[in-house]
Scaffold this active site. Structure first.
Site, PDB file in Angstrom:
ATOM      1  N   PHE A   7       0.846  -1.204   0.000  1.00 51.81           N
ATOM      2  CA  PHE A   7       0.000   0.000   0.000  1.00 51.81           C
ATOM      3  C   PHE A   7       0.880   1.252   0.000  1.00 51.81           C
ATOM      4  O   PHE A   7       1.762   1.393   0.856  1.00 51.81           O
ATOM      5  CB  PHE A   7      -0.914   0.010   1.239  1.00 51.81           C
ATOM      6  N   GLY A   8       0.651   2.138  -0.956  1.00 56.58           N
ATOM      7  CA  GLY A   8       1.377   3.409  -1.028  1.00 56.58           C
ATOM      8  C   GLY A   8       0.446   4.553  -0.700  1.00 56.58           C
ATOM      9  O   GLY A   8      -0.662   4.645  -1.252  1.00 56.58           O
ATOM     10  N   TYR A   9       0.887   5.442   0.218  1.00 51.03           N
ATOM     11  CA  TYR A   9       0.057   6.594   0.618  1.00 51.03           C
ATOM     12  C   TYR A   9       0.828   7.905   0.508  1.00 51.03           C
ATOM     13  O   TYR A   9       0.292   8.971   0.811  1.00 51.03           O
ATOM     14  CB  TYR A   9      -0.443   6.405   2.059  1.00 51.03           C
ATOM     15  N   GLY A  10       2.107   7.813   0.104  1.00 47.50           N
ATOM     16  CA  GLY A  10       2.936   9.015  -0.065  1.00 47.50           C
ATOM     17  C   GLY A  10       3.453   9.032  -1.494  1.00 47.50           C
ATOM     18  O   GLY A  10       2.682   8.874  -2.446  1.00 47.50           O
ATOM     19  N   SER A  11       4.768   9.158  -1.626  1.00 47.55           N
ATOM     20  CA  SER A  11       5.352   9.261  -2.976  1.00 47.55           C
ATOM     21  C   SER A  11       5.087   8.015  -3.817  1.00 47.55           C
ATOM     22  O   SER A  11       5.097   8.082  -5.046  1.00 47.55           O
ATOM     23  CB  SER A  11       6.856   9.519  -2.888  1.00 47.55           C
ATOM     24  N   GLU A 102      12.997   1.311   5.545  1.00 53.12           N
ATOM     25  CA  GLU A 102      12.969   1.014   6.977  1.00 53.12           C
ATOM     26  C   GLU A 102      14.081   1.737   7.709  1.00 53.12           C
ATOM     27  O   GLU A 102      13.933   2.124   8.864  1.00 53.12           O
ATOM     28  CB  GLU A 102      13.120  -0.491   7.196  1.00 53.12           C
TER      29      GLU A 102
END
Ligand code: BEZ
Length: 226
Positions: A7-11, A102
């Protein structure tokens, strides 16, 4: 082998990971997105060690409930973004690529993802989160302070404000419901601090006589602008 969904929520929304074969817009629940993570060195170098920029992280609902976040009363704990399916033979390679994140204080969590297309089933996704105990996590920040920092921060990957404005646009383009008030509020504040390039370049009218003009087209352009 189990399918690997990220899941990507930024770049990651506009800069996909390598080796994906499906990209699905949708949302996760139980979190909010906040620009509360400092960044010194990362995939997105948008600051420097002396003047770190800001990037997004996710805040878990139970922790968020303990905070005095000015936006808490008006917002639901839903985060829109994109789920990527990684080609099975490339999963290890992509995990190695992602593990670099990380090092920047992000940890792995797993969460159900709900596609915007409600005819599709929910998906089990991996997500990177800057947890409250990571050294780059800042906690609740006054929105104007975040906007001032984003507006001033620049690193080897470019301007921090570009990251924010990209995120705002990427969310608008995702689907009709994918608006995030925290992001649009910061984008509004940053735009107010630095007007669009066209306005910066336009000189006061009384300076026109002093301007050097390199070509007829440029002169015509200046006359049109004035
Ligand atoms: C993202 O774009 O979703 C993301 C990027 C880096 C770290 C965590 C999340």
């Amino acid at each position: 082998m189990q399918d690997f969904w990220l899941f990507g929520y930024g770049s990651l929304i506009w800069k996909p990971p390598p080796h994906f074969d499906q990209r699905i817009p949708g949302y996760i629940e139980g979190y909010v997105r906040r620009f509360w993570q400092q960044v010194y060195f990362s995939e997105d170098h948008r600051g420097t060690p002396n003047a770190p920029g800001r990037v997004v992280t996710l805040i878990e609902r139970s922790f968020w409930a303990t905070l005095d976040d000015p936006q808490r009363r008006t917002e639901r704990d839903v985060v829109w973004g994109v789920a990527y399916h990684i080609i099975p033979s490339k999963v290890e390679e992509v995990k190695e690529y992602l593990d670099i994140r990380e090092i920047n204080g992000y940890s792995i969590q797993h969460t159900p993802f709900h596609p915007a297309d409600s005819s599709l089933a929910s998906i089990h996704c991996l997500v990177y989160i800057g947890m409250p105990d990571n050294p780059q996590f800042l906690g609740v920040q006054p929105p104007q302070d975040i906007a001032n920092t984003i507006n001033a921060s620049v690193g080897p990957s470019g301007e921090n404000r570009e990251y924010l404005l990209h995120l705002e646009r990427a969310l608008e383009e995702l689907c009709p419901d994918s608006h995030d008030e925290h992001i649009t509020d910061l984008a509004r504040r940053v735009r107010a601090l630095t007007p669009p390039l066209r306005e910066i370049r336009r000189p006061p009218v009384h300076d026109n006589a002093l301007r050097k003009v390199r070509s007829t087209e440029e002169q015509e352009e200046i006359e049109k602008e004035g």
